[in-house]
Design an enzyme around this catalytic site. Structure first.
Site, mmCIF file in Angstrom:
data_model
loop_
_atom_site.group_PDB
_atom_site.id
_atom_site.type_symbol
_atom_site.label_atom_id
_atom_site.label_comp_id
_atom_site.label_asym_id
_atom_site.label_seq_id
_atom_site.Cartn_x
_atom_site.Cartn_y
_atom_site.Cartn_z
ATOM 1 N N CYS A 56 0.863 -1.123 -0.100
ATOM 2 C CA CYS A 56 0.077 -0.024 -0.220
ATOM 3 C C CYS A 56 0.848 1.130 -0.070
ATOM 4 O O CYS A 56 0.371 2.334 -0.440
ATOM 5 C CB CYS A 56 -0.896 0.129 1.386
ATOM 6 S SG CYS A 56 -1.445 -1.580 1.808
ATOM 7 N N CYS A 129 -3.486 3.530 2.486
ATOM 8 C CA CYS A 129 -3.869 2.476 3.059
ATOM 9 C C CYS A 129 -5.115 2.827 4.126
ATOM 10 O O CYS A 129 -5.306 3.681 4.432
ATOM 11 C CB CYS A 129 -2.962 1.700 4.127
ATOM 12 S SG CYS A 129 -3.044 0.012 4.677
ATOM 13 N N ASP A 130 -5.701 1.613 4.656
ATOM 14 C CA ASP A 130 -7.077 2.118 5.160
ATOM 15 C C ASP A 130 -6.957 3.218 6.144
ATOM 16 O O ASP A 130 -7.963 4.135 6.042
ATOM 17 C CB ASP A 130 -7.396 0.767 6.217
ATOM 18 C CG ASP A 130 -7.760 -0.289 5.312
ATOM 19 O OD1 ASP A 130 -7.262 -0.351 3.948
ATOM 20 O OD2 ASP A 130 -8.500 -1.208 5.739
ATOM 21 N N CYS A 211 -5.212 -2.632 -1.443
ATOM 22 C CA CYS A 211 -6.044 -3.843 -1.911
ATOM 23 C C CYS A 211 -7.287 -3.306 -2.913
ATOM 24 O O CYS A 211 -7.740 -2.355 -2.590
ATOM 25 C CB CYS A 211 -6.772 -4.025 -0.582
ATOM 26 S SG CYS A 211 -5.720 -4.454 0.816
ATOM 27 N N GLU A 463 -10.586 -5.196 13.402
ATOM 28 C CA GLU A 463 -11.288 -5.499 12.013
ATOM 29 C C GLU A 463 -11.180 -6.926 11.920
ATOM 30 O O GLU A 463 -10.272 -7.433 12.274
ATOM 31 C CB GLU A 463 -10.602 -4.937 10.981
ATOM 32 C CG GLU A 463 -11.022 -4.972 9.811
ATOM 33 C CD GLU A 463 -10.354 -3.978 8.610
ATOM 34 O OE1 GLU A 463 -10.289 -2.578 8.844
ATOM 35 O OE2 GLU A 463 -9.494 -4.564 7.931
ATOM 36 N N SER A 489 -13.316 -5.290 7.865
ATOM 37 C CA SER A 489 -12.737 -5.022 6.689
ATOM 38 C C SER A 489 -13.496 -4.485 5.566
ATOM 39 O O SER A 489 -14.605 -5.155 5.756
ATOM 40 C CB SER A 489 -11.890 -6.346 6.302
ATOM 41 O OG SER A 489 -11.555 -5.989 4.871
HETATM 42 C C1 XAI Z 1 -6.912 -5.872 4.216
HETATM 43 C C2 XAI Z 1 -8.073 -4.918 3.894
HETATM 44 C C3 XAI Z 1 -8.899 -5.716 2.902
HETATM 45 O O1 XAI Z 1 -7.568 -3.859 3.272
HETATM 46 C C4 XAI Z 1 -9.000 -4.317 4.845
HETATM 47 O O2 XAI Z 1 -8.032 -3.981 5.887
HETATM 48 C C5 XAI Z 1 -10.070 -3.329 4.623
HETATM 49 O O3 XAI Z 1 -10.422 -2.767 5.583
HETATM 50 O O4 XAI Z 1 -10.284 -3.169 3.485
HETATM 51 MG MG MG Z 2 -8.883 -2.312 7.204
#
Ligand code: XAI
Ligand code: MG
Length: 587
Positions: A56, A129-130, A211, A463, A489
């Site tokens: 990420c 990232c998240d 992701c 999560e 997630s």
């Molecule tokens: C690992 C993930 C899929 O990135 C998750 O952390 C999310 O919240 O989307």
């Molecule tokens: Mg997440």
């Protein structure tokens, strides 16, 4: 002293660059090779979450260099700095996940402190990232400086090698990390071998980037454009695409214009802008985490925009973008179909966009939408008149199990699966539930209750993709329901209800449930109830033994547990704080 086109006497950086008393400060700048001209130009913080923790973040440093070129070309002086991240894909399924949501606050705080300490005039923030996306945007809104956000880009989809031995449902299609988490469930119930798992884990995530489905990072990337902090279309191109660098350079140039026009983060992030953002989450079947992050970002602007307000928007927003995990496509497909602005164009047709909101370009959302010629492709982005379903892909729930609310993603679920009644199966933490899944010691029809996982009681509001994906991988996604005061997630699917509030640690009804209590969840009506009277619940509360002791007796997670506020208000660590409008600028 006015050198160049910017009047430093009005900018925060005057405190570190102007006048005889600042000679020592300037000597540091000369030490880093800066010229006199550079020292007296506006100083722009270029904040990234670059690190080697996960794909990420790995492409952020490259893009930051282009941001700096854009700043320089527009007579600004960029100063790059980094902050931390915790990456859920790696923190998932163990104690590490407790650090995840807390990292959002650490990111916001560290960016704030770096900016304040060095009196930077503006910021371009890059995140991939998240938690780093909302954390970075929270810092921008908190500081209320001219701000441009830039997503690092999504990962490319993976694919099993032609002819490789993998279960048929994993062959010849795009793969994401969601498939790997669900593969664990397949392996547990014997429908996948370890050798097949090994083939898949080497190809599921083939590049840099966050992701690939409409998981949390891509959801918040859409939010960054919809709310106006990111340049139109800047979120779309996948991380490895060099076209991202053009957006990076443009972001650098844009922040200089915002300084000139004195447009700051809170001029952009108004209540109406938060409404636009929530619409985009609903119509794309985005991550339930947006139900936390939008209230938390709004709090930085002094706007009360709670889980209820987010869910209110969800209620009348059609779901019309077909993305994983509820649907079929990945972020790269969304980019190729035109991205967030094409989605917003559809929303505008139905009168669901507040057009007057300002953006980082200096033009309003409406003016920017007028420039978009692409139409919905009817494949990834449906026309709003013929949506996938008439109401949002994410819905809010309330009832005697969750008086302060709860959230569930229903994107891709048939109506008959959105109502569930079953006996509670209570677990005191996620690991216990995962073990029950792993050993198949649960029954079809059970309602998993996973408690003590709230922001304060966890601590850290974990999560739970490891558990929910294993259930899906076992083919049980539609045969059980799951409720928790923790969260999920963006890749979670199945009937999984998170953010149940008040959390168990605060004595919420979830703390009082017992095995066998009959729970009914109705996502069509937006209710979540246990078959107990108010008197029965009150009696249990009177006999309740109190919250579980925090397993962390010191350190960051102990501190977090003391400070963190309610889930429905975004689980922020300064819940009572007032956002003062000109604080940073005027000191
Ligand atoms: C690992 C993930 C899929 O990135 C998750 O952390 C999310 O919240 O989307
Ligand atoms: Mg997440």
């Amino acid at each position: 002293m006015l050198k160049g086109k910017f009047d430093k006497s009005k900018l925060p950086s005057r405190h570190v660059t102007e006048g005889p008393a600042r000679a020592p400060h300037r000597s540091y700048y000369y030490a880093m090779g800066m010229t006199e001209e550079e020292i007296h130009q506006p100083l722009v913080g270029v904040a990234t979450c670059w690190n080697e923790a996960a794909p990420c973040n790995i492409a952020l440093n490259r893009q930051a260099q282009s941001v700096k070129m854009g700043v320089k070309a527009a007579s600004g002086t960029p100063r790059e700095f980094t902050t931390i991240t915790v990456t859920d894909g790696i923190a998932m399924g163990h104690e590490g996940m407790r650090s995840s949501l807390a990292s959002r606050e650490a990111i916001a705080d560290t960016v704030e402190l770096t900016m304040r300490g060095h009196c930077y005039d503006a910021i371009v923030g890059l995140a991939g990232c998240d938690k780093s996306l909302p954390g970075m945007m929270m810092a921008m809104i908190r500081l209320n400086v001219p701000s441009v956000f830039l997503y690092g880009g999504s990962i490319l989809p993976g694919r099993a090698p032609v002819g490789a031995k993998v279960p048929v449902e994993y062959a010849n299609r795009d793969l994401t990390v969601q498939d790997m988490f669900e593969a664990v469930g397949h392996q547990q119930n014997g429908t996948m071998t370890e050798a097949e798992l090994d083939v898949l884990e080497r190809v599921a995530c083939p590049s840099a980037g966050a992701c690939g489905g409409q998981f949390t990072a891509n959801t918040m990337a859409c939010v960054s454009e919809a709310i106006g902090l990111a340049l139109p279309n800047s979120a779309g191109a996948p991380a490895p695409y060099e076209s991202r660098d053009q957006y990076a350079e443009a972001s650098g140039a844009a922040v200089m214009q915002l300084i000139e026009k004195n447009i700051r983060a809170r001029d952009i992030c108004t209540r109406e802008a938060f409404e636009n953002a929530a619409r985009v989450v609903a119509c794309t079947g985005g991550s339930t985490n947006a139900g936390l992050h939008l209230p938390a970002m709004a709090h930085e602007a002094g706007i009360d925009f709670y889980l209820d307000d987010v869910c209110e928007i969800f209620r009348d927003t059609p779901y019309f973008v077909d993305l994983k995990p509820g649907g079929q496509y990945v972020a790269k497909d969304m980019y190729e179909a035109g991205g967030t602005y094409v989605v917003m164009k559809e929303l505008r047709k139905a009168g669901l966009i507040n057009e007057d909101c300002m953006t980082a370009t200096g033009y309003s959302i409406g003016e920017e939408l007028d420039k978009i010629s692409l139409e919905a492709d009817g494949r990834v982005i449906y026309p709003i008149e013929t949506p996938i379903t008439k109401t949002g892909g994410v819905v809010g729930l309330k009832g005697n199990v969750a008086p302060e609310g709860a959230i569930v993603k229903v994107a891709g679920m048939e109506a008959q699966h959105q109502i569930f009644t079953g006996p509670a199966r209570v677990f005191e933490c996620e690991q216990d539930a995962f073990e029950a899944v792993q050993n198949r010691t649960y029954e079809e029809g059970d309602v998993f209750v996973i408690r003590n996982e709230g922001p304060s009681g966890g601590p850290g509001m974990r999560e739970m993709l490891a558990t929910t994906a294993a259930l899906s991988g076992q083919g049980m996604g539609k045969k059980v329901a799951l409720i928790t005061d923790g969260r999920f997630s963006g890749a979670t699917r199945g009937f999984c209800i998170g953010h149940v509030g008040p959390e168990a640690a605060h004595g919420g009804p979830i703390a009082l449930l017992k095995d066998g209590d009959v729970i009914t969840i109705n996502a069509i009506e937006g209710t979540i109830n246990v078959d107990l009277t108010d008197e029965e619940l009150a009696e249990r509360k009177a006999n309740w033994s109190g919250p579980r002791e925090n397993i962390y007796a010191s350190g960051a997670l102990w501190k977090y547990a003391q400070l963190v506020g309610e889930t429905y208000k975004g689980a922020v660590t300064h819940p009572g704080a007032k956002a003062e409008r000109h604080e940073y600028w005027d000191l």
